[in-house]
Design an enzyme around this catalytic site. Structure first.
Site, PDB file in Angstrom:
ATOM      1  N   ARG A 261       0.832  -1.208   0.000  1.00 38.75           N
ATOM      2  CA  ARG A 261       0.000   0.000   0.000  1.00 38.75           C
ATOM      3  C   ARG A 261       0.867   1.259   0.000  1.00 38.75           C
ATOM      4  O   ARG A 261       0.551   2.248  -0.663  1.00 38.75           O
ATOM      5  CB  ARG A 261      -0.955  -0.012   1.199  1.00 38.75           C
ATOM      6  CG  ARG A 261      -1.993   1.100   1.146  1.00 38.75           C
ATOM      7  CD  ARG A 261      -3.076   0.948   2.197  1.00 38.75           C
ATOM      8  NE  ARG A 261      -2.555   1.096   3.554  1.00 38.75           N
ATOM      9  CZ  ARG A 261      -3.289   0.940   4.658  1.00 38.75           C
ATOM     10  NH1 ARG A 261      -4.564   0.621   4.564  1.00 38.75           N
ATOM     11  NH2 ARG A 261      -2.754   1.079   5.842  1.00 38.75           N
TER      12      ARG A 261
ATOM     13  N   ARG B 177      10.118  18.757  -8.263  1.00 36.11           N
ATOM     14  CA  ARG B 177      11.381  18.503  -8.990  1.00 36.11           C
ATOM     15  C   ARG B 177      12.573  19.075  -8.239  1.00 36.11           C
ATOM     16  O   ARG B 177      13.694  18.602  -8.369  1.00 36.11           O
ATOM     17  CB  ARG B 177      11.325  19.115 -10.405  1.00 36.11           C
ATOM     18  CG  ARG B 177      10.397  18.354 -11.342  1.00 36.11           C
ATOM     19  CD  ARG B 177      10.276  19.050 -12.660  1.00 36.11           C
ATOM     20  NE  ARG B 177       9.708  20.393 -12.505  1.00 36.11           N
ATOM     21  CZ  ARG B 177       9.382  21.199 -13.510  1.00 36.11           C
ATOM     22  NH1 ARG B 177       9.578  20.814 -14.759  1.00 36.11           N
ATOM     23  NH2 ARG B 177       8.876  22.390 -13.290  1.00 36.11           N
TER      24      ARG B 177
ATOM     25  N   LYS C 182      -2.449   7.121   1.224  1.00 32.97           N
ATOM     26  CA  LYS C 182      -2.181   7.439   2.635  1.00 32.97           C
ATOM     27  C   LYS C 182      -1.089   8.503   2.646  1.00 32.97           C
ATOM     28  O   LYS C 182       0.090   8.207   2.854  1.00 32.97           O
ATOM     29  CB  LYS C 182      -1.756   6.172   3.383  1.00 32.97           C
ATOM     30  CG  LYS C 182      -2.813   5.758   4.408  1.00 32.97           C
ATOM     31  CD  LYS C 182      -2.450   4.511   5.146  1.00 32.97           C
ATOM     32  CE  LYS C 182      -2.145   4.771   6.583  1.00 32.97           C
ATOM     33  NZ  LYS C 182      -3.214   5.324   7.392  1.00 32.97           N
TER      34      LYS C 182
ATOM     35  N   GLU D 262     -16.061   6.708   6.526  1.00 30.41           N
ATOM     36  CA  GLU D 262     -15.190   6.072   7.513  1.00 30.41           C
ATOM     37  C   GLU D 262     -15.000   7.034   8.668  1.00 30.41           C
ATOM     38  O   GLU D 262     -15.586   8.119   8.689  1.00 30.41           O
ATOM     39  CB  GLU D 262     -13.842   5.692   6.888  1.00 30.41           C
ATOM     40  CG  GLU D 262     -13.064   6.869   6.317  1.00 30.41           C
ATOM     41  CD  GLU D 262     -11.725   6.456   5.718  1.00 30.41           C
ATOM     42  OE1 GLU D 262     -11.205   5.390   6.048  1.00 30.41           O
ATOM     43  OE2 GLU D 262     -11.189   7.242   4.915  1.00 30.41           O
TER      44      GLU D 262
HETATM   45  N1  PXG Z   1      -9.123   5.002   7.549  1.00 26.85           N
HETATM   46  C1  PXG Z   1      -8.219   5.993   7.690  1.00 26.85           C
HETATM   47  C2  PXG Z   1      -8.551   7.354   7.211  1.00 26.85           C
HETATM   48  C3  PXG Z   1      -6.967   5.711   8.276  1.00 26.85           C
HETATM   49  O1  PXG Z   1      -6.058   6.695   8.413  1.00 26.85           O
HETATM   50  C4  PXG Z   1      -7.660   3.416   8.589  1.00 26.85           C
HETATM   51  C5  PXG Z   1      -8.871   3.744   7.980  1.00 26.85           C
HETATM   52  C6  PXG Z   1      -7.419   2.004   9.002  1.00 26.85           C
HETATM   53  O2  PXG Z   1      -6.526   1.378   8.088  1.00 26.85           O
HETATM   54  P1  PXG Z   1      -5.616   0.155   8.543  1.00 26.85           P
HETATM   55  O3  PXG Z   1      -4.920  -0.247   7.302  1.00 26.85           O
HETATM   56  O4  PXG Z   1      -4.691   0.673   9.603  1.00 26.85           O
HETATM   57  O5  PXG Z   1      -6.543  -0.892   9.046  1.00 26.85           O
HETATM   58  C7  PXG Z   1      -6.670   4.406   8.714  1.00 26.85           C
HETATM   59  C8  PXG Z   1      -5.324   4.128   9.322  1.00 26.85           C
HETATM   60  C9  PXG Z   1      -4.461   7.471  14.511  1.00 26.85           C
HETATM   61  C10 PXG Z   1      -3.956   6.963  13.181  1.00 26.85           C
HETATM   62  O6  PXG Z   1      -3.687   8.099  15.259  1.00 26.85           O
HETATM   63  C11 PXG Z   1      -4.736   6.141  12.410  1.00 26.85           C
HETATM   64  C12 PXG Z   1      -4.310   5.686  11.165  1.00 26.85           C
HETATM   65  C13 PXG Z   1      -3.091   6.086  10.725  1.00 26.85           C
HETATM   66  C14 PXG Z   1      -2.299   6.905  11.490  1.00 26.85           C
HETATM   67  C15 PXG Z   1      -2.714   7.353  12.745  1.00 26.85           C
HETATM   68  O7  PXG Z   1      -5.634   7.233  14.821  1.00 26.85           O
HETATM   69  N2  PXG Z   1      -5.179   4.904  10.475  1.00 26.85           N
END
Ligand code: PXG
Length: 289
Positions: free
Chosen positions: A50, A103, A150, A183
């Site tokens: 990812r 760049r 991300k 979400e």
């Molecule tokens: N939706 C979003 C917008 C995320 O940022 C998830 C879903 C869950 O994805 P995974 O792959 O982890 O199951 C994320 C990921 C925090 C924090 O402090 C959360 C994420 C990343 C960084 C920090 O809550 N979540």
């Protein structure tokens, strides 16, 4: 604590990057949050995949191969001698000038790996469940900044989190541009109705969470009917159970949404059952170090 920056380890005090790094100046970069359990890194390959997809989409060239990146994560965990860790993997566009033209960064992407501990919510909330609210800030439009990327630019989620905190709630439900449930700020959302499990599809404003995928896989293996289907707020309000999933939060029950009690106001049976099976999976699957 030893922090990996571009192939070298630094103490926390000495782990520094340039103020001209476009990750800081513009949020120009990508990241992953990963967990290890008992010296097994959970879904490491999926996270690296990812990360590279996010980077490809924003035309950021990562100076390591996927295999080298896996080795760098493993080596950071070994160096820090952590049995259970939360790993933050960051790749920024690197050092440039004060203009946003990528760049100028000359392909010198910065790679940072931090291995630490994180407990997103107090233990009590895992037992009693969260109170959440739908917030005015909608999730980024896929045609503007696709939530599948991300990126280091998390202001969309942070604004929603501020709105939830201002309302005295633990988390925010973010809607997509059509008003469907997308979400939460750092988690995917699931509801249970009549023993069927529902979660929004990944196409609109929803990140394809790796924890989300694991829960779907566990549910299917256990003959639970699973639906990746658009969800309205009404459907959340009348659901029997609701829970959130994410690497940081893992799986956490929700008992109140926009003032409506969910089910009987207590975390549900399927939620606890899936959490138990998820914990079992994290104990036996992963890259060993
Ligand atoms: N939706 C979003 C917008 C995320 O940022 C998830 C879903 C869950 O994805 P995974 O792959 O982890 O199951 C994320 C990921 C925090 C924090 O402090 C959360 C994420 C990343 C960084 C920090 O809550 N979540």
């Amino acid at each position: 604590m030893k922090i990996y920056i571009n192939g070298k380890f630094y103490t926390k005090e000495n782990a520094k990057i340039s103020v001209f790094d476009h990750g800081l100046l513009y949020g120009d970069g990508v990241f992953e949050g990963i967990r290890s359990y008992n010296r097994l890194v959970f879904k490491l390959k999926e996270h690296i995949e990812r990360l590279f997809e996010s980077a490809h989409s924003i035309m950021l060239s990562i100076p390591l191969t996927k295999e080298e990146m896996i080795k760098a994560v493993v080596s950071t965990l070994k160096t820090n001698d952590l049995d259970n860790a939360y790993i933050r993997l960051i790749v920024t566009r690197g050092e440039g000038d004060l203009g946003l033209d990528p760049r100028k960064c000359r392909g010198n992407a910065t790679v940072v790996i931090i291995a630490d501990k994180i407990a997103l919510y107090p233990e009590k909330l895992y037992r009693d469940g969260l109170t959440i609210i739908t917030v005015p800030t909608i999730r980024n439009l896929p045609e503007a900044l696709n939530p599948q990327i991300k990126s280091l630019n998390y202001l969309n989620n942070i604004l929603a989190k501020i709105e939830a905190v201002n309302a005295g709630c633990d988390e925010a439900i973010m809607l997509d541009s059509l008003g469907y449930v997308a979400e939460c700020t750092g988690d995917n959302i699931f509801i249970v109705k009549n023993d069927h499990l529902y979660t929004p599809p990944q196409c609109m404003g929803t990140l394809r969470g790796i924890t989300r995928d694991s829960i779907l896989e566990i549910a299917r293996k256990n003959n639970i009917s699973v639906h990746e289907h658009v969800i309205t707020r009404h459907e959340v309000y009348i659901s029997d159970e609701c829970f959130l999933t994410g690497t940081a939060a893992e799986l956490i029950p929700v008992v109140k949404v926009d003032g409506r009690i969910i089910g009987n106001g207590k975390p549900g049976k399927m939620t606890f059952n899936l959490l138990k099976k998820f914990k079992e999976l994290t104990k036996k699957e992963g890259v060993k170090y």
